[in-house]
Design a protein around this motif. Structure first.
Motif, mmCIF file in Angstrom:
data_model
loop_
_atom_site.group_PDB
_atom_site.id
_atom_site.type_symbol
_atom_site.label_atom_id
_atom_site.label_comp_id
_atom_site.label_asym_id
_atom_site.label_seq_id
_atom_site.Cartn_x
_atom_site.Cartn_y
_atom_site.Cartn_z
ATOM 1 N N ASP A 68 0.808 -1.220 0.000
ATOM 2 C CA ASP A 68 0.000 0.000 0.000
ATOM 3 C C ASP A 68 0.842 1.272 0.000
ATOM 4 O O ASP A 68 0.301 2.356 -0.202
ATOM 5 N N LEU A 125 -4.755 -3.607 2.270
ATOM 6 C CA LEU A 125 -5.257 -2.261 2.509
ATOM 7 C C LEU A 125 -5.317 -1.511 1.184
ATOM 8 O O LEU A 125 -4.305 -1.282 0.533
ATOM 9 N N THR A 173 -10.874 -1.005 1.069
ATOM 10 C CA THR A 173 -10.888 -1.721 2.350
ATOM 11 C C THR A 173 -10.491 -0.861 3.535
ATOM 12 O O THR A 173 -10.577 -1.319 4.677
ATOM 13 N N ARG A 174 -10.035 0.371 3.289
ATOM 14 C CA ARG A 174 -9.672 1.231 4.424
ATOM 15 C C ARG A 174 -10.901 1.435 5.317
ATOM 16 O O ARG A 174 -11.980 1.744 4.841
ATOM 17 N N ASN A 232 -6.662 -8.450 14.335
ATOM 18 C CA ASN A 232 -6.100 -7.853 13.118
ATOM 19 C C ASN A 232 -4.593 -8.029 13.118
ATOM 20 O O ASN A 232 -3.877 -7.427 13.921
ATOM 21 N N ARG A 253 -3.340 -5.137 8.337
ATOM 22 C CA ARG A 253 -3.011 -3.730 8.178
ATOM 23 C C ARG A 253 -3.875 -2.909 9.131
ATOM 24 O O ARG A 253 -5.091 -3.102 9.203
ATOM 25 N N GLY A 312 -4.920 0.115 8.981
ATOM 26 C CA GLY A 312 -5.918 0.964 8.357
ATOM 27 C C GLY A 312 -7.217 0.262 8.025
ATOM 28 O O GLY A 312 -8.190 0.910 7.627
ATOM 29 N N LEU A 313 -7.276 -1.054 8.197
ATOM 30 C CA LEU A 313 -8.532 -1.772 7.966
ATOM 31 C C LEU A 313 -9.579 -1.452 9.032
ATOM 32 O O LEU A 313 -10.765 -1.684 8.827
ATOM 33 N N GLU A 357 -2.943 2.034 12.615
ATOM 34 C CA GLU A 357 -2.948 3.073 11.582
ATOM 35 C C GLU A 357 -1.662 3.886 11.618
ATOM 36 O O GLU A 357 -1.160 4.309 10.579
#
Length: 330
Positions: free
Chosen positions: A79, A209, A213-214, A233, A236, A238-239, A263
């Motif tokens: 990403d 990401l 999907t963010r 998680n 990533r 940011g998910l 994040e």
């Protein structure tokens, strides 16, 4: 004739295995410590290939690296690289997709089981002087009576699903990029995302990401989960909308979360996730073992050497890059 230059834009991994492999292939190597796009341009103006860990490779960067042909990601996610822009400019991008599959899947299941069996809460209770299995352990799950939703059924997600099923969990899978027949053949149930969220006692994320999907798990998605569900998680940060998750943890809507990615990394000292109840945190460590640490730079460097000598690179994520090159992208 001057040999092609490979610039290692950034890497916090120990050792010089990448330099050794690239040098043995007859390539020149320059190591930098880039954090910004401008630093990448400054370090790599004459580069034919980049080896990238976290440095941003944006469209603007690609526009100014006229000789660039190949970008190798030191890791699975990509990403930090504008793959669409690279494709349009005829630049191939490859990740290192399978160096840590076992490690991340094992870390995921360790987190699932830690939450399912209330280990963080029970550990804290004992340290605080309490001794009550039925009190502090309230909500502990029996695997055969619980459902794990695996969101993303790639290499890691599929292995995590197999591990969960082996422990007795019912496993449902959401991945619109995988045929339902393949999910069923693995012994799991394919479902839509909303159904996965509503059914799951535990949701574990294994998708890349992207813009789509963010914040896949935002406030609205968390509200669709069953009360008291658990979230894992290892993919990533940011998910997940971290503010929404912190609020759901504080209210008890989500009973617990195990997070290896965030994040912003390192996780800021003031993050509410540090003090939220029922949370297990690890420092983006799911990928690590001595074996994976050795494999990562070796594989990422070898695919540069393979590409530049005209050999196959199966991990290229944008096979359409060649059309960009022939179409005048470079």
């Amino acid at each position: 004739m001057t040999e092609p230059l490979v610039v290692i834009t950034d890497s916090d991994l120990p050792g010089d295995e990448a330099e050794r492999i690239l040098g043995a292939a007859g390539l020149r190597v320059r190591r930098a410590s880039c954090r910004t796009a401008e630093e990448v341009v400054e370090a790599a103006r004459d580069a034919t290939a980049l080896l990238v860990q976290w440095a941003p490779v944006t469209a603007s960067v690609l526009d100014r690296l006229d000789r660039l042909r190949f970008v190798s990601r030191l890791g699975i996610g990509h990403d930090m690289i504008d793959v669409a822009a690279a494709t349009a400019r005829g630049v191939a991008v490859a990740n290192t997709p399978d160096y840590c599959v076992q490690e991340v899947a094992a870390h995921t299941i360790a987190m699932v089981m830690a939450l399912a069996r209330r280990l963080p809460v029970l550990d804290r209770a004992v340290r605080d002087g309490r001794w009550s299995a039925t009190g502090d352990g309230a909500g502990a799950l029996r695997p055969s009576r619980a459902t794990v939703a695996v969101v993303g059924f790639g290499r890691i997600g599929s292995l995590a699903a197999a591990h969960a099923a082996a422990l007795g969990f019912r496993v449902v899978v959401h991945d619109p990029n995988v045929a339902e027949a393949a999910v069923r053949a693995a012994g799991h149930e394919p479902v839509e995302l909303d159904e996965a969220l509503a059914a799951a006692d535990v949701v574990t994320l294994h998708v890349p990401l992207t813009d789509r999907t963010r914040h896949l798990l935002n406030g609205a998605a968390i509200a669709r989960m069953r009360p008291g569900a658990l979230i894992v998680n290892t993919c990533r940060g940011g998910l997940i909308d971290e503010a929404a998750l912190a609020g759901a943890l504080a209210s008890g809507r989500v009973a617990g979360a195990a997070l290896d990615v965030f994040e912003e990394e390192p996780l800021p000292a003031g993050s509410p996730l540090r003090t939220a109840p029922g949370v297990l945190l690890t420092p983006h460590a799911a990928w690590y073992s001595p074996d994976s640490l050795a494999e990562l730079p070796r594989r990422a460097a070898r695919q540069i050497a393979d590409f530049l000598r005209g050999g196959p690179v199966p991990s290229i994520v944008n096979p359409g890059y060649a059309a960009g090159r022939t179409g005048g992208g470079r």
